[in-house]
Design an enzyme around this catalytic site. Sequence first.
Site, mmCIF file in Angstrom:
data_model
loop_
_atom_site.group_PDB
_atom_site.id
_atom_site.type_symbol
_atom_site.label_atom_id
_atom_site.label_comp_id
_atom_site.label_asym_id
_atom_site.label_seq_id
_atom_site.Cartn_x
_atom_site.Cartn_y
_atom_site.Cartn_z
ATOM 1 N N ASN A 80 0.861 -1.182 0.000
ATOM 2 C CA ASN A 80 0.000 0.000 0.000
ATOM 3 C C ASN A 80 0.894 1.228 0.000
ATOM 4 O OD1 ASN A 80 -1.790 2.154 0.756
ATOM 5 N ND2 ASN A 80 -3.204 0.639 1.567
ATOM 6 N N GLY B 169 -3.081 4.092 5.384
ATOM 7 C CA GLY B 169 -3.917 4.950 6.204
ATOM 8 C C GLY B 169 -3.188 5.585 7.373
#
Length: 361
Positions: free
Chosen positions: A310, A314
């Site tokens: 990723n 986040g």
Amino acid sequence: MERMRIALLYGGRSGEHEVSCRSAAAIYEHLDRERFEVLPVGITHEGRWYLQREVRVKDGALEVTEDEGAVVWAVPGAGLWCGGEDLRVDCVFPIVHGTFGEDGTLQGLLEQAGVAYVGAGVLGSALGMDKDRAKAVWLQAGLPILPFMVVRRESLPPWNELAIQLRRRMEFPVFVKPARGGSSVGISKVHDERGLKKACELAFTYDSKIVIEQGIEAREIECGVWGNEDVRSFPPGEIIHTHEFYDYEAKYEDTEGLQLKIPAELTPEQQEYVRNVAEKAYRALECEGFARVDFLLDTETEVFYLNEINTLPGFTPVSMFPLMAQAAGISFPDLLTRLIELGLDRSRRRAALSYRYEALR
């Protein structure tokens, strides 16, 4: 010292819009105000950009307020503008998760506008977002991955034939995923042929290309990596949850059933192996800035497999990347400052290159 202007870009068109708004709220709160002036720029579900003249946080998420007098434009060669005024942005912090945010499209737009930005570049972002291409590159690099197959909507075989192809390569259970998506949106765990069609149809809702991967009983290990040319990793952490797999609900909604172990309970040799493979996986995809590399540790064989990467992980209160950095002794504000510095460093190196033929004469 004059503060740098940072455009915090968040929201977006993908199914991860709400997650992005939560990440943005945490980043907005922790950016060092002595060094940075923060300009929040919210992107609506339709893809329009608005400067947030009044910052509003609701339920831990930075809201996106539409104001036709505050539309933001990325102008090729001229940076970011709003209301006929150059915003004079020094760097963009794009925390836009998912499609149109971390797939290289946004990075290409920022490159055209000539502004520095945090995170991987166009190629690293595009490769990292595409599970099919990332696995192909890792396979070529000799890194450990589980068996998988790719199915495209335009060449989808009859369901019985697809099941036969699948059985030739792997066994149930399997995972069916959109090839280019994040936060486990559109992912299903399939236990037999009866669930295959429904899972594929769900995944095709989010992408025209899907990936079917071998499922195993595994521990979920994650490792944070950062850097441009000098790449380093954090001690890995582990996700423990009560769901059948680590889906969207487990990540962001049912957090009471979620346990994060940082650092993970691994032997020193296992920790060193994970960090080494994570750094190799990061370099193989030509990532820059930062990323979170996810592993599956087979509970029976104790073999590690790369799961995915990723490139814009986040920053919510339960997000692993900032928590792993914190466990490594790096505070949230210092982490954000360093990521901005890495974005500026890459921009300076690119600006020093020549793109004109005349320079060769």
